[in-house]
Design an enzyme around this catalytic site. Sequence first.
Site: not given
Ligand SMILES: NC(=O)c1ccc[n+]([C@@H]2O[C@H](COP(=O)([O-])OP(=O)(O)OC[C@H]3O[C@@H](n4cnc5c(N)ncnc54)[C@H](OP(=O)(O)O)[C@@H]3O)[C@@H](O)[C@H]2O)c1
Length: 276
Positions: A149, A173
Amino acid sequence: MVSIYGKNGQWKDGSRVALVTGASGAIGKAIARGIAGTPGNEVVLLCRNEMKARQACQEIIQATGNGAVRYEVADVSRWSSIQGLAKRWHGPLHVLVNNAAVTPKRREETPEGIELQFATNVLGYFWMIQAFTDHLRRSAPARVVNVASQWAGDLDLNDLEFRRRRYTNGEAYRQSKQANRMLTVALAERLKPSGISVNACHPGNVNSPLSNNLGFGGSQTPDEGARTPVWLAVSPTGQKVTGKYFDRMQEVRCPFAEDRKAIAALYEACLRFSDA
Ligand SMILES: NC(=O)c1ccc[n+]([C@@H]2O[C@H](COP(=O)([O-])OP(=O)(O)OC[C@H]3O[C@@H](n4cnc5c(N)ncnc54)[C@H](OP(=O)(O)O)[C@@H]3O)[C@@H](O)[C@H]2O)c1
């Protein structure tokens, strides 16, 4: 025994195999869909919840018309779960996308007693790479994409698990996302001789459970957020370049990549957790 690998580590009909962690989440599912929608790719979704995994698989198969999409269930916050997955994995692995992450509002620990954001967001990436290095090496040229990020900073090498500092999910985070970028440099150097590239990226700002927990909404669609990770997973650049940080499909200077002493210390610290 007949080798399952063809020339240059190609799988059966020449297709490439990609494994995406957190593939039932907002960005992870879009990454898996983007790779599956690119001709010549098989995709394995790594999820912790089997029902969500099955549902995501069906959606992606329907959206892309690519039937070569399946899932595995594992918990990336636990070393033993990742080891189990790596042991039962057979066949090649050309692309590993580390994406799964959490942002709990209160400090939590895994059953092994490791702070949950550090275990999932940092060690989960590190352990996946460690556990799958042999599979990637046998399939080389291969690559790792670490979804990090632009919101990153304040890493404290003396308090990686928020045992001394007051825990806030935003600070934990940001630290974890700085660590993703630093470990990308350390691992890229180590894996380069094996023909494995390792790059990190900012995806996009997307509405998700993870971003909502941090108090953000997100102005981009999951597909927009997945664009840079998908590009790193399938483009020639993602193989040719290693140890770099990308945003909007452009290489960006990363200040965290310049502190060699801190990178070495963080790498050593993660190694000490590698049988937790
Ligand atoms: N959203 C943003 O604006 C943003 C910005 C910058 C970076 N990011 C990065 O993008 C990535 C994805 O984020 P997102 O926004 O898509 O989040 P999200 O929708 O909350 O998805 C996170 C995923 O990780 C899974 N997960 C969590 N703990 C786990 C574990 N112990 N074992 C296996 N799977 C696990 C969750 O499973 P469950 O569905 O079962 O909960 C979910 O599928 C992250 O690395 C985040 O740091 C996101």
